[in-house]
Structure formats: structure tokens, C-alpha cells
Design an enzyme around this catalytic site. Structure first.
Site, PDB file in Angstrom:
ATOM      1  N   LYS A 187       0.878  -1.176   0.000  1.00 22.32           N
ATOM      2  CA  LYS A 187       0.000   0.000   0.000  1.00 22.32           C
ATOM      3  C   LYS A 187       0.916   1.227   0.000  1.00 22.32           C
ATOM      4  O   LYS A 187       1.437   1.625   1.041  1.00 22.32           O
ATOM      5  CB  LYS A 187      -0.887  -0.024   1.256  1.00 22.32           C
ATOM      6  CG  LYS A 187      -2.240   0.629   1.109  1.00 22.32           C
ATOM      7  CD  LYS A 187      -2.197   2.102   0.852  1.00 22.32           C
ATOM      8  CE  LYS A 187      -1.906   2.921   2.090  1.00 22.32           C
ATOM      9  NZ  LYS A 187      -1.614   4.348   1.764  1.00 22.32           N
ATOM     10  N   GLU A 262       9.683   1.106  10.959  1.00 20.70           N
ATOM     11  CA  GLU A 262      10.778   2.064  10.786  1.00 20.70           C
ATOM     12  C   GLU A 262      10.127   3.438  10.862  1.00 20.70           C
ATOM     13  O   GLU A 262       9.357   3.816   9.982  1.00 20.70           O
ATOM     14  CB  GLU A 262      11.467   1.810   9.448  1.00 20.70           C
ATOM     15  CG  GLU A 262      12.872   2.368   9.402  1.00 20.70           C
ATOM     16  CD  GLU A 262      12.893   3.748   8.816  1.00 20.70           C
ATOM     17  OE1 GLU A 262      12.891   4.718   9.622  1.00 20.70           O
ATOM     18  OE2 GLU A 262      12.894   3.868   7.587  1.00 20.70           O
ATOM     19  N   CYS A 296      13.691  10.419   7.632  1.00 16.04           N
ATOM     20  CA  CYS A 296      13.452   9.958   9.002  1.00 16.04           C
ATOM     21  C   CYS A 296      14.687  10.155   9.874  1.00 16.04           C
ATOM     22  O   CYS A 296      14.576  10.414  11.056  1.00 16.04           O
ATOM     23  CB  CYS A 296      13.010   8.511   8.999  1.00 16.04           C
ATOM     24  SG  CYS A 296      14.036   7.467   7.966  1.00 16.04           S
ATOM     25  N   GLU A 394       9.293  15.995  15.684  1.00 19.01           N
ATOM     26  CA  GLU A 394       9.773  15.776  14.313  1.00 19.01           C
ATOM     27  C   GLU A 394       9.090  16.755  13.358  1.00 19.01           C
ATOM     28  O   GLU A 394       7.871  16.741  13.213  1.00 19.01           O
ATOM     29  CB  GLU A 394       9.487  14.338  13.873  1.00 19.01           C
ATOM     30  CG  GLU A 394      10.103  14.017  12.526  1.00 19.01           C
ATOM     31  CD  GLU A 394       9.848  12.582  12.086  1.00 19.01           C
ATOM     32  OE1 GLU A 394       8.687  12.147  12.070  1.00 19.01           O
ATOM     33  OE2 GLU A 394      10.833  11.901  11.749  1.00 19.01           O
TER      34      GLU A 394
HETATM   35  P1  NAI Z   1       1.711   8.210   8.092  1.00 20.76           P
HETATM   36  O1  NAI Z   1       2.485   7.373   9.041  1.00 20.76           O
HETATM   37  O2  NAI Z   1       0.285   8.476   8.440  1.00 20.76           O
HETATM   38  O3  NAI Z   1       1.711   7.533   6.630  1.00 20.76           O
HETATM   39  C1  NAI Z   1       2.586   6.513   6.210  1.00 20.76           C
HETATM   40  C2  NAI Z   1       1.787   5.396   5.540  1.00 20.76           C
HETATM   41  O4  NAI Z   1       0.875   4.845   6.481  1.00 20.76           O
HETATM   42  C3  NAI Z   1       0.955   5.852   4.344  1.00 20.76           C
HETATM   43  O5  NAI Z   1       0.972   4.858   3.345  1.00 20.76           O
HETATM   44  C4  NAI Z   1      -0.445   5.969   4.938  1.00 20.76           C
HETATM   45  O6  NAI Z   1      -1.470   5.817   3.991  1.00 20.76           O
HETATM   46  C5  NAI Z   1      -0.445   4.813   5.929  1.00 20.76           C
HETATM   47  N1  NAI Z   1      -1.413   4.930   7.022  1.00 20.76           N
HETATM   48  C6  NAI Z   1      -1.866   6.065   7.617  1.00 20.76           C
HETATM   49  N2  NAI Z   1      -2.766   5.771   8.576  1.00 20.76           N
HETATM   50  C7  NAI Z   1      -2.897   4.419   8.592  1.00 20.76           C
HETATM   51  C8  NAI Z   1      -3.685   3.511   9.377  1.00 20.76           C
HETATM   52  N3  NAI Z   1      -4.532   3.944  10.321  1.00 20.76           N
HETATM   53  N4  NAI Z   1      -3.571   2.184   9.136  1.00 20.76           N
HETATM   54  C9  NAI Z   1      -2.710   1.733   8.192  1.00 20.76           C
HETATM   55  N5  NAI Z   1      -1.958   2.548   7.424  1.00 20.76           N
HETATM   56  C10 NAI Z   1      -2.034   3.880   7.624  1.00 20.76           C
HETATM   57  O7  NAI Z   1       2.504   9.568   7.874  1.00 20.76           O
HETATM   58  P2  NAI Z   1       1.920  10.960   7.281  1.00 20.76           P
HETATM   59  O8  NAI Z   1       0.589  11.242   7.923  1.00 20.76           O
HETATM   60  O9  NAI Z   1       1.981  10.913   5.809  1.00 20.76           O
HETATM   61  O10 NAI Z   1       2.985  12.004   7.798  1.00 20.76           O
HETATM   62  C11 NAI Z   1       2.887  12.560   9.107  1.00 20.76           C
HETATM   63  C12 NAI Z   1       4.260  12.714   9.726  1.00 20.76           C
HETATM   64  O11 NAI Z   1       4.839  11.437   9.928  1.00 20.76           O
HETATM   65  C13 NAI Z   1       5.293  13.459   8.897  1.00 20.76           C
HETATM   66  O12 NAI Z   1       5.164  14.839   8.994  1.00 20.76           O
HETATM   67  C14 NAI Z   1       6.566  12.945   9.473  1.00 20.76           C
HETATM   68  O13 NAI Z   1       6.868  13.638  10.666  1.00 20.76           O
HETATM   69  C15 NAI Z   1       6.244  11.504   9.819  1.00 20.76           C
HETATM   70  N6  NAI Z   1       6.707  10.576   8.764  1.00 20.76           N
HETATM   71  C16 NAI Z   1       7.834   9.819   8.979  1.00 20.76           C
HETATM   72  C17 NAI Z   1       8.320   9.007   7.978  1.00 20.76           C
HETATM   73  C18 NAI Z   1       9.543   8.191   8.169  1.00 20.76           C
HETATM   74  O14 NAI Z   1      10.215   7.856   7.212  1.00 20.76           O
HETATM   75  N7  NAI Z   1       9.860   7.773   9.358  1.00 20.76           N
HETATM   76  C19 NAI Z   1       7.691   8.939   6.666  1.00 20.76           C
HETATM   77  C20 NAI Z   1       6.477   9.714   6.552  1.00 20.76           C
HETATM   78  C21 NAI Z   1       6.039  10.500   7.565  1.00 20.76           C
END
Ligand code: NAI
Ligand code: MG
Length: 493
Positions: A187, A262, A296, A394
């Protein structure tokens, strides 16, 4: 208009389920954007629970009954090698699609993302037929046994990835999963669906049979949630925010899925007075401004020893102010656009917090860049204390916090005062200091006189709220396999 490198044609917008490109069951689509302009570039199939269910069933069938179940480990490796070759043959197209949909500079995608994707597939292709079990010397008191272990796939793997390295995160997830013989349902992030679809098309060409790799696009709360809860999924591999990981952990509990995470970071980068200052400034620049700070392991907390603080800050400020922000398709661009309006707003909100709530001193940037697209100026805050919000939360954007320290004990303590533990760095010419940081900081990766170096062979992952499990290296093979112990009664002779 003909497709050019600057405006690549988007041809793949559907879901890939059981080897077929299909619309969402609901017929609905969502919009994908170009972050550099804010324009809509594609309408992508919006999968939900029903689409996920079909993908999981196809992955289960491929795992248990399809041709994949009869592939030797070496055959799996060959498919991964072929996929690596195809990635390099399509390097320009993949790079252009990634730039178009993510906003990152073409120079970096061509230099880092694309080759690392190919190297990841090649590296895990190499592991496939070298992932062996052991023979176990068990006690003879109870009888004459031959005992051995073998590695078996975990099963159907649900993989949920973010938007900051869309293609590379797909490769990190697929490489070890496929080498171990699993089947997958990916996904992608709703912000950046396009390159995973292209990779899936190349994977089909590379010989992965239908159902082995499924890609279902859609939103986290619907498609992602359905994947996490599906009883036919054995494992979830996730990269993203820790708050999402907490939801996933809870939802995965009912079906006792294996999970690996991660997550984010607030990584400390320590500059000692004896460091080569040019190298330290260059490292600080890479640490926080690479990939628009959407990394990250970004080096977002810079701890600088008191005696060189002012000199370091003035050089860092000069470097940030000459950092070239703009059109990500321009080969001289060093920093592109933030991925989405939401992230752009979040970064600007934190800049405001830094100025007005934390009352730190903004010495560079501190505002949006240009009047079109989602660009933010490289931003540096000085006079930051470790308990300020900009030093603890972050931001995930091009915003550096510079803090002071006095001695080793002070800096190790401050560096570890964070919920995160993904990475850390140290600049020094003194080996004793370098090792003191490497040993003292609780983080999954420590860089000594370098930053953001990656290799598919080197494990990567976090302590504390930065995650669990390690991707890359042999460690990821562990994440994607079960150990089976077999006892054979040989009888007395
Ligand atoms: P997110 O963690 O919500 O999204 C990442 C993935 O998880 C996407 O594919 C999303 O569709 C999916 N997802 C979201 N909610 C879910 C749920 N309830 N069940 C299953 N899958 C789900 O991150 P988002 O909202 O895009 O970004 C928010 C913040 O997270 C960013 O500003 C950043 O601080 C952090 N982040 C950290 C990352 C890293 O590499 N560690 C990558 C992306 C975001
Ligand atoms: Mg989210």
C-alpha cells in the site's frame, strides 16, 4: 504533448491485483499532485477493504499454490537480479516520475534513489540462495536424532510505505520479502503512488508470477487499515509516523501479526571543537537539507561545542543561504518542494513555533520560497534549548536547530534526551570522542565524520520510538522468514 524527462507521461494509475491492472471496486479515484506546481497529475484508483481482500487472496493463492511456491531460492534470486537490471534500464523514466510526484531534485533521485533501488534488489537477489538453516547438535540421552533448521517465508506480507522515498521504500520492503519467498500486498502512500506502480510493472517483466506482488493504492485509514486487520495477512512491514505505528500495533494484535516498524527521528549531530569545520558544515547541510528534510534520520538537532559555536553557525548560515531551492527538474537544484500542502503547512507551522512559542533565533530562511508549489527556504534556528518543541518534535522539513554543549557528559545526556533513537552523527578528529558518541548515544545508526551514507548491506532502523526491527542487510532476511526446527528420529543402530 510528447512525454519528456521534464513532463513524464503517467500511464499507470490502477491497482495491480493477481497480475491484472484494475480499477477500484468502488470506481473511485484520488488525485496525485506535482508538489512543485500544485497541479493534479493523475487520478489513481482508490482501493478499500474489498480491493485489499482480493489482493490478499491472490497473494495467498500465489504463496500456496501458484508457480511461485515451486520456485527454487535461486529462481527467486534471478527474478530480483532481472528486476535490478530493468530498474537501471528505466532509470530516467523512474527518476522523472519520482521527481514529478514527490518534488525532490532530479540530481538526487538519479544519484541516490534509483541506483539504491537497483542495488537493493541485487543485494537481496544474492541472499535468496544463501539463506540457510543449521544442523543442531542435540543431546543423545533421549534417542538418536538428526535436528536441523530451515527458513520458511512468513507468508503474505502487508507493506505500508511513506512518501519521502516512495520507490526506495518499496524496494526495501520487496527485496528481503521476495528473497525469502513471501508474497506481498503493497500500500503506497496516497501522496506518491506512481513509482511503485512502475516498479510493479517491471517486476512482472522480470518474471515474478501473478499474485506475488500486488499493489493497492488508497488512503491509510481505509486501504491501510484493511490490510492491517485482514486475517489472511501474516506480517505488516511499516514505515511512517510513530502515531500510525501505534494504531497498527493495536490493530495487528487481534490476528497476532508479525510487525516491523521504521519510524521517525530527531537525530543529534555533534560537532566537537577539533572537527574539520568545512566537513562538519557540509555534513550538517546534507544531514538536514537532503530530500527537503523529509528524511526519518535527518540531523535536525545540531550540538556544537561552545568554543566553535559562533564560527560554525556563521559558516552554516552562509551555506544554507546559498543552497539552491527551486524547480526539481533543474539539474543544479539542491532542494525541491515539500511533498504536499499538508507537509508544507506543517513545516511553516513549526517555523512559527520556533520563532514565537520557543523564542529561538531564526538565523536563516524561516519562510516559504516562491509563490507557486510547496517550497520552504532552508531554515536554521540558533539559541535552541533541548526542551523546546522544535528540538523535540519531528518537523520533517528543512529546519535545523543548533544547540550548544560544554563537554562529553553534557552532550551525550542531551543527545539521548529525546523519545527517538534512529540515528546520530559526530564530527571530530579524536577517536576517543568518536567512540564515546558511537557507544553512548542510543540510536540505530551512528555516523562518524559522515552523514546519510546508505548501503543495502548495512542494517537500518531505530531504538525507542524510532521503530523495531532492522531493514537492509541480513537483519531484514530475519524479519521476513520463520525458523522451522525439524527433529528426525534416526532410530538406534
Ligand atoms: P503516516 O504514518 O500516516 O503515513 C505513512 C503510511 O501509512 C501511508 O501509506 C499511509 O497511507 C499509511 N497509514 C496512515 N494511517 C494508517 C492507518 N490507520 N492504518 C494503516 N496505514 C495507515 O505519515 P503521514 O501522515 O503521511 O505524515 C505525518 C508525519 O509522519 C510526517 O510529517 C513525518 O513527521 C512523519 N513521517 C515519517 C516518515 C519516516 O520515514 N519515518 C515517513 C512519513 C512521515
Ligand atoms: Mg498520517
Amino acid at each position: 504533448m510528447a512525454a519528456t524527462l521534464e513532463s513524464p507521461k503517467v500511464t499507470l494509475t490502477k491497482n495491480l491485483i493477481n497480475g491484472e491492472w484494475c480499477d477500484a471496486d468502488s470506481g473511485r479515484t484520488f488525485e496525485a499532485f506535482n508538489p512543485a506546481t500544485g497541479d493534479v497529475i493523475a487520478h489513481v484508483a482508490e482501493g478499500e477493504a474489498g480491493d485489499i481482500d482480493r489482493a490478499v487472496k491472490s497473494a495467498r493463492e500465489a504463496l500456496e499454490n501458484g508457480p511461485w511456491s515451486k520456485f527454487s531460492a535461486r529462481d527467486r534470486g534471478r527474478c530480483l537480479f532481472k528486476l535490478a537490471d530493468l530498474v537501471m534500464q528505466h532509470a530516467d523514466e523512474l527518476a522523472a516520475l519520482e521527481v514529478l510526484n514527490n518534488g525532490k531534485p532530479i540530481r538526487e533521485v538519479s544519484f541516490a534513489d534509483v541506483p539504491l533501488v537497483a542495488e537493493t534488489f541485487r543485494y537481496y537477489g544474492g541472499w535468496a540462495d544463501k539463506w540457510t538453516g543449521d544442523t543442531i547438535p542435540v543431546d543423545r540421552t533421549l534417542g538418536n536424532f538428526f535436528c536441523y533448521t530451515k527458513r520458511e517465508p512468513v507468508g503474505v506480507c502487508g507493506q505500508i510505505i511513506p512518501w519521502n522515498f516512495p520507490m526506495l521504500m518499496a524496494a526495501w520492503k520487496w527485496g528481503p520479502a521476495l528473497a525469502c519467498g513471501n508474497t506481498v500486498v503493497l500500500k503506497p502512500a496516497e501522496q506518491t503512488p506512481l513509482t511503485a506502480l512502475k516498479l510493479a510493472e517491471l517486476a512482472t517483466e522480470a518474471g515474478f508470477p501473478p499474485g506475488v506482488i500486488n499493489v493497492v493504492n488508497g488512503f491509510g485509514e481505509l486501504a491501510g487499515d484493511a490490510l492491517v486487520k485482514h486475517p489472511g495477512v501474516d506480517k505488516i512491514g511499516f514505515t511512517g509516523e510513530y502515531k500510525t505505528a501505534q494504531i497498527i500495533m493495536r490493530n495487528a494484535a487481534d490476528t497476532l501479526k508479525r510487525t516491523s516498524f521504521e519510524l521517525g527521528g530527531k537525530s543529534p549531530a555533534v560537532v566537537f571543537a577539533d572537527a574539520d569545520l568545512d566537513e562538519a558544515v557540509a555534513g550538517a547541510m546534507t544531514g538536514i537539507f537532503f530530500n527537503q528534510g523529509e528524511v526519518c534520520c535527518a540531523g535536525s538537532r545540531l550540538f556544537v561545542e561552545d568554543s566553535i559555536h559562533d564560527e560554525f553557525l556563521s559558516r552554516f548560515k552562509a551555506a544554507a543561504e546559498s543552497h539552491k531551492v527551486g524547480n526539481p527538474f533543474d539539474k543544479s537544484t539542491q532542494q525541491g518542494a515539500q511533498v504536499s500542502k499538508e507537509q508544507y503547512d506543517k513545516v511553516l507551522r513549526y517555523i512559527d513555533i520556533g520563532k514565537n512559542e520557543d523564542k529561538a533565533t531564526c538565523v536563516a530562511g524561516g519562510a516559504a520560497h516562491g509563490d507557486k508549489g510547496w517550497f520552504v527556504k532552508p531554515t536554521i534556528f540558533a539559541d535552541v534549548r533541548n526542551d523546546m518543541r522544535i528540538a523535540q518534535e519531528e518537523i520533517f522539513g528543512p529546519v535545523a536547530s543548533v544547540l550548544r554543549f560544554k563537554d562529553m557528559n553534557d552532550v551525550v545526556k542531551q543527545a539521548n534526551t529525546t523519545m527517538y533513537g534512529l540515528a546520530a552523527a559526530v564530527w571530530t578528529k579524536d577517536i576517543t570522542k568518536a567512540f564515546a558518541i558511537a557507544d553512548g548515544v542510543r540510536a540505530g545508526t551512528v555516523w562518524v565524520n559522515c552523514y546519510n551514507t546508505f548501503d543495502p548491506a548495512a542494517p537500518f532502523g531505530g531504538f525507542k520510538f524510532s521503530g523495531s526491527g532492522r531493514e537492509n542487510g541480513k537483519d531484514a532476511m530475519e524479519l521476513y522468514s520463520e525458523v522451522k526446527t525439524v527433529w528426525v528420529n534416526l532410530g538406534e543402530r
